[in-house]
Scaffold this motif. Sequence first.
Motif, mmCIF file in Angstrom:
data_model
loop_
_atom_site.group_PDB
_atom_site.id
_atom_site.type_symbol
_atom_site.label_atom_id
_atom_site.label_comp_id
_atom_site.label_asym_id
_atom_site.label_seq_id
_atom_site.Cartn_x
_atom_site.Cartn_y
_atom_site.Cartn_z
ATOM 1 N N PHE A 208 0.794 -1.227 0.000
ATOM 2 C CA PHE A 208 0.000 0.000 0.000
ATOM 3 C C PHE A 208 0.829 1.280 0.000
ATOM 4 C CE2 PHE A 208 -3.469 -2.639 1.935
ATOM 5 C CZ PHE A 208 -4.339 -2.458 0.888
ATOM 6 N N ASP A 209 1.989 1.242 0.669
ATOM 7 C CA ASP A 209 2.731 2.496 0.821
ATOM 8 C C ASP A 209 4.216 2.188 1.066
ATOM 9 O OD1 ASP A 209 2.862 1.622 3.446
ATOM 10 O OD2 ASP A 209 1.209 2.874 4.111
ATOM 11 N N GLN A 210 4.986 3.234 1.261
ATOM 12 C CA GLN A 210 6.436 3.074 1.426
ATOM 13 C C GLN A 210 6.794 2.288 2.685
ATOM 14 O OE1 GLN A 210 7.550 7.270 0.597
ATOM 15 N NE2 GLN A 210 9.438 6.301 -0.068
ATOM 16 N N PHE A 211 5.982 2.453 3.720
ATOM 17 C CA PHE A 211 6.255 1.734 4.977
ATOM 18 C C PHE A 211 6.146 0.217 4.752
ATOM 19 C CE2 PHE A 211 4.711 -0.079 9.024
ATOM 20 C CZ PHE A 211 5.796 0.230 9.824
ATOM 21 N N VAL A 212 5.072 -0.199 4.083
ATOM 22 C CA VAL A 212 4.893 -1.633 3.781
ATOM 23 C C VAL A 212 6.006 -2.101 2.856
ATOM 24 C CG1 VAL A 212 3.345 -3.344 2.739
ATOM 25 C CG2 VAL A 212 2.386 -1.467 4.085
ATOM 26 N N ALA A 213 6.340 -1.268 1.843
ATOM 27 C CA ALA A 213 7.401 -1.625 0.883
ATOM 28 C C ALA A 213 8.740 -1.780 1.602
ATOM 29 C CB ALA A 213 7.488 -0.566 -0.210
ATOM 30 N N SER A 214 8.973 -0.934 2.577
ATOM 31 C CA SER A 214 10.232 -0.955 3.311
ATOM 32 C C SER A 214 10.384 -2.247 4.126
ATOM 33 C CB SER A 214 10.242 0.265 4.235
ATOM 34 O OG SER A 214 11.516 0.582 4.547
ATOM 35 N N ASN A 215 9.324 -2.616 4.827
ATOM 36 C CA ASN A 215 9.359 -3.872 5.600
ATOM 37 C C ASN A 215 9.533 -5.073 4.684
ATOM 38 O OD1 ASN A 215 9.110 -2.735 8.105
ATOM 39 N ND2 ASN A 215 6.875 -2.727 8.051
ATOM 40 N N LEU A 216 8.832 -5.033 3.556
ATOM 41 C CA LEU A 216 8.919 -6.131 2.587
ATOM 42 C C LEU A 216 10.350 -6.248 2.058
ATOM 43 C CD1 LEU A 216 7.334 -8.226 0.924
ATOM 44 C CD2 LEU A 216 6.895 -6.425 -0.755
ATOM 45 N N LYS A 217 10.945 -5.115 1.732
ATOM 46 C CA LYS A 217 12.321 -5.103 1.210
ATOM 47 C C LYS A 217 13.285 -5.761 2.212
ATOM 48 C CE LYS A 217 15.240 -1.438 1.459
ATOM 49 N NZ LYS A 217 15.843 -0.148 1.126
ATOM 50 N N LEU A 218 13.163 -5.369 3.469
ATOM 51 C CA LEU A 218 14.074 -5.915 4.484
ATOM 52 C C LEU A 218 13.898 -7.425 4.621
ATOM 53 C CD1 LEU A 218 13.837 -3.094 7.176
ATOM 54 C CD2 LEU A 218 15.706 -3.542 5.569
ATOM 55 N N ASP A 219 12.640 -7.882 4.584
ATOM 56 C CA ASP A 219 12.392 -9.330 4.642
ATOM 57 C C ASP A 219 13.020 -10.038 3.440
ATOM 58 O OD1 ASP A 219 11.002 -9.253 6.995
ATOM 59 O OD2 ASP A 219 9.014 -9.194 6.064
ATOM 60 N N LEU A 220 12.772 -9.500 2.243
ATOM 61 C CA LEU A 220 13.262 -10.161 1.021
ATOM 62 C C LEU A 220 14.784 -10.212 0.978
ATOM 63 C CD1 LEU A 220 10.733 -8.688 -1.565
ATOM 64 C CD2 LEU A 220 10.945 -11.095 -0.906
#
Length: 218
Positions: free
Chosen positions: A156-168
């Motif tokens: 949905f937003d940069q915050f979600v994208a940021s968490n996803l990036k760190l996980d990946l």
Amino acid sequence: MIYVVGLGPGDYEQLPIGVLHRLLGDLPVYLRTDQHPVVEQLVQEGMQYESFDAIYEKHDDFLAVYEEITNFLIEKAEKTDLVYATPGHPMLAELAVQLLLARTKDITIVGGQSFLDPLFAAVKIDPIEGFQLFDALAFNIDYYQPQQQTVIAQVFDQFVASNLKLDLMEKLEDETLVTLVSAAGTKQEWVKTVPLYELDHEYEGVNNLLSVYIPAQK
Ligand SMILES: C[S@@+](CC[C@H](N)C(=O)[O-])C[C@H]1O[C@@H](n2cnc3c(N)ncnc32)[C@H](O)[C@@H]1O
């Protein structure tokens, strides 16, 4: 009877005829959200509706929102048949539909087009080769298999994208190419391929119609 229909990914031309007939028929129509591009044209064609958008403002968590929607629909359906419409296809990532199915047999899933078909077209892949679908809001890196083509929704937003990036980054190199796809299949379709480390950068296409595609890693 609750007739559950999907409004598709965004363009009026993508509405199946059976869905259109339900939306323009005599039964009351309830939209999960009227923030959807086909609503304007449907209204011009005579659709009258109520939307549940205001319910999102009242609650802090999605479960409470979808429970309130479900309670409302079940109560209404005791008095009259009705139509409940979601974006896309009603069986894909629509919690209120799952709650309705758990509570009543008086329900017919009519159909609709999910965002997946136009997304496959946008990134030009065939999911038969193996494919995983995840919800970014409930992403668990343990279940992610890099050898398979992957789509992650609800970015949905940069915050979600940021968490996803760190996980990946636990399983992928920082330079791995990932593709952001927004509004697939509509006139606003936006596709951008970036290295994983840029996944949470600011992009114009980031909105509530954004998914991330990761190719199979050989
Ligand atoms: C709550 S899910 C609903 C999906 C919907 N029921 C469907 O079948 O398309 C919403 C998520 O689906 C994805 N999505 C919906 N429409 C999209 C589109 N046109 N292009 C890319 N992703 C889309 C986004 O990740 C968005 O956050």
